[in-house]
Design an enzyme around this catalytic site. Structure first.
Site, PDB file in Angstrom:
ATOM      1  NE  ARG A 151     -18.798  -4.872  57.035  1.00 33.48           N
ATOM      2  CZ  ARG A 151     -17.879  -4.290  57.807  1.00 33.48           C
ATOM      3  NH1 ARG A 151     -18.161  -3.178  58.483  1.00 33.48           N
ATOM      4  NH2 ARG A 151     -16.661  -4.787  57.865  1.00 33.48           N
ATOM      5  CG  ASP A 180     -16.669  -3.791  54.478  1.00 31.53           C
ATOM      6  OD1 ASP A 180     -16.012  -4.845  54.406  1.00 31.53           O
ATOM      7  OD2 ASP A 180     -16.415  -2.890  55.278  1.00 31.53           O
ATOM      8  CG  HIS A 250     -12.825  -4.174  54.761  1.00 31.27           C
ATOM      9  ND1 HIS A 250     -13.622  -5.026  55.490  1.00 31.27           N
ATOM     10  CD2 HIS A 250     -11.845  -3.765  55.607  1.00 31.27           C
ATOM     11  CE1 HIS A 250     -13.158  -5.135  56.735  1.00 31.27           C
ATOM     12  NE2 HIS A 250     -12.064  -4.385  56.832  1.00 31.27           N
ATOM     13  CG  ASP A 313     -10.266  -0.743  57.347  1.00 29.18           C
ATOM     14  OD1 ASP A 313     -10.457  -0.451  56.151  1.00 29.18           O
ATOM     15  OD2 ASP A 313     -11.162  -1.231  58.067  1.00 29.18           O
ATOM     16  CD  GLU A 314     -10.367  -4.505  60.191  1.00 28.89           C
ATOM     17  OE1 GLU A 314     -10.419  -4.747  61.410  1.00 28.89           O
ATOM     18  OE2 GLU A 314     -11.382  -4.414  59.491  1.00 28.89           O
ATOM     19  CB  THR A 457     -24.644  -1.565  60.564  1.00 29.00           C
ATOM     20  OG1 THR A 457     -24.126  -1.799  59.243  1.00 29.00           O
ATOM     21  CG2 THR A 457     -24.755  -0.077  60.817  1.00 29.00           C
TER      22      THR A 457
HETATM   23  C1  ACM Z   1     -12.263  -0.286  61.239  1.00 29.04           C
HETATM   24  O1  ACM Z   1     -12.950  -0.322  62.275  1.00 29.04           O
HETATM   25  N1  ACM Z   1     -11.879  -1.397  60.638  1.00 29.04           N
HETATM   26  C2  ACM Z   1     -11.850   0.970  60.672  1.00 29.04           C
END
Ligand code: ACM
Ligand code: ZN
Length: 516
Positions: A151, A180, A250, A313-314, A457
């Site tokens: 970031r 990301d 991501h 994740d996500e 960040t």
């Molecule tokens: C995360 O905070 N998405 C691992």
């Protein structure tokens, strides 16, 4: 005798009367000359003394005075263990390996007056160390911090100073979040567009009003040489750098560079807002696995870390639901749904890593749809994922956002603080971090490898701000991971930090002042 304050607090410390004072005639004796020089280098800038380093032998060990001795010791073979004995005539550091000696040196630096940490000669300081005996070893082998360089990027020199600060607190894992949606930050020679295109975004959200962009292009990446330099710098200080290459989500920066790797095949742009993107790698396209294998191959060649983080994740599943190739994969592999497809994806990457002698680490979403057989889980959405994984016999690193997210506000009154992501984590809350939750059965507790603080960040563009978010909360985490379970009262933490924080001033590290 005045109180002694050390972070992290050693496991055993006995005070004795008197002090040892370093002067221009003090000598260092070491079996390993490089370690002796390391200690002399730590002491030189502030004292102005160039302490000579000599070989250690039995006579020296028996008789030397006004001496600091680094003595290899079979007694302190446990990983990272050390002993430190300070007597009026001599100081003795004992350890079974170099990490133990490095920890002993950090303890010694903290026992000296804070001015020892200043990078230039200090006049009129008595370089005295109180007499004592310390026997010490960490409770957990994994004591880390995550730094999100995707970031916002931070200069190599700053990352090195951050590594020095980690070493000061005996933290031993630096988790670098390298890729990301908002930027790809590691040079990959086989795929130059990852950095030519994927490292650049058109603009960045304004911290005070993140719905608005600042209109300024932002970008950058680490060359492989720079990344190797960081890895080597950390290794010399007893710190392993674990890279994170995010998949399947991501990954918008990578898709922007190589659109054919996404389900839509076109129309991607390195993300200029924060949050979660619906575009992820296509699980039905074999080229994605060739690409990821190539990227990981170059990554492994830079980072010797046994543990490799692959994100996980996500990852929203809507693209997979609407992609013929992903649906064909679900059918061909006999999978129930898109969660199982993610699990299949992660298993495929795990098998690739395991064949090369590495272990896969992923965020706790990798539990959904079934955990890959050897995966280590990083529990971030609270502790539940870590509890489930440990009880299922998997190794776990605890980084619950409820105790370990150092990008959250440090005070309930947000108007007093620089803009941050919308949650609060005060120092007293960090101090309540129970690394091993009660819900983990006693025979599974050994699966908890340790924990780490995570510094995302989005709202942290500059090094000084990053330090402000990290300290003192990361110091509390280092203490918990070294000492667990230890005795913990907030009054005690405040008193200890009050005595300790002048050392951060001496090191030139920014930090949040304690609440009055
Ligand atoms: C995360 O905070 N998405 C691992
Ligand atoms: Zn697809």
């Amino acid at each position: 005798m005045s109180a002694i304050t050390l972070f992290p607090q050693p496991q055993q410390l006995e005070r004795e009367p008197g002090a040892f004072t370093i002067n221009a005639r003090t000598r260092v004796f070491a079996a390993d000359a490089a370690l002796g020089e390391w200690l002399a280098d730590y002491l030189r800038p502030a004292t102005g003394f160039s302490l000579p380093v000599h070989a250690l032998d039995d006579d020296i060990l028996a008789d030397a005075t006004n001496a600091i001795l680094l003595v290899p010791s079979a007694e302190h073979q446990a990983a990272e263990a050390y002993a430190l004995d300070v007597a009026p005539a001599r100081v003795m550091l004992r350890a079974g390996g170099s990490c133990g000696f490095l920890h002993a040196m950090q303890t010694l630096r903290q026992l000296l007056p804070p001015q020892i940490l200043v990078d230039e000669p200090q006049a009129d300081v008595a370089w005295s160390i109180p007499c004592l005996r310390i026997k010490d070893a960490p409770a957990f082998g994994w004591r880390g911090l995550l730094l999100d360089v995707a970031r916002h990027m931070f200069p190599v020199d700053f990352i090195k100073s951050f590594i020095d600060a980690m070493a000061f607190y005996k933290l031993n894992r630096l988790h670098l979040h390298l890729t990301d949606d908002q930027g790809w930050r590691l040079e990959i020679k086989k795929y130059p567009r990852l950095t030519e295109i994927g490292s650049q975004r058109a603009e960045t959200p304004i911290p005070a009003d993140p719905k608005q962009g600042d209109g300024k292009p932002y970008g950058g990446f680490y060359t492989q040489d720079e990344a190797r330099d960081i890895v080597a710098y950390a290794a010399k200080r007893g710190i392993t750098v674990m890279p994170e290459i995010e998949l399947p989500g991501h990954s918008l920066a990578a898709l922007t560079a190589y659109p054919r790797l996404g389900c839509l095949g076109e129309g991607y742009q390195v993300r200029r807002t924060w949050g979660i993107d619906s575009n992820i790698y296509c699980a039905g396209n074999d080229e994605v696995f060739t690409f990821l294998g190539d990227v990981l191959e170059e990554t492994l060649a830079i980072f010797p870390s046994e543990y490799i983080h692959i994100g996980g994740d996500e990852a929203p599943k809507e693209r997979w639901r609407n992609c013929p190739k992903c649906q064909a994969r679900i059918k061909a592999e006999g999978l129930a749904d898109e969660d199982e497809l993610q699990s299949w994806f992660i298993r495929r990457i795990e098998s690739w890593l395991n064949q090369r002698g590495r272990r896969l680490v992923g965020w706790d979403e990798i539990l959904e749809g079934g955990l890959a057989p050897n995966a280590t889980v990083m529990s971030w959405r609270g502790s539940d994922g870590g509890i489930a994984a440990a009880n299922a016999g998997h190794d776990v690193i605890m980084t619950p956002n409820t105790y370990c997210y150092l990008d959250y506000y440090q005070h309930e009154d947000w108007t007093r603080e620089p803009a941050a992501i919308s949650s609060t984590l005060t120092l007293p809350q960090v101090w309540q971090f129970a690394v091993i939750p009660e819900a983990i059965s006693p025979d599974k507790k050994h699966h908890i490898l340790g924990g780490q603080g995570n510094i995302w960040t989005e709202y942290i563009p500059k090094a000084e701000h990053l330090e402000y978010m990290a300290f003192p909360r990361a110091i509390a985490i280092s203490d918990i991971l070294w000492n667990h379970p230890g005795e913990r009262s907030c009054d005690d933490l405040t008193a200890r930090l009050k005595a300790h924080l002048p050392r951060l001033d001496a090191l030139g590290i920014n930090y949040r002042r304690l609440d009055e």
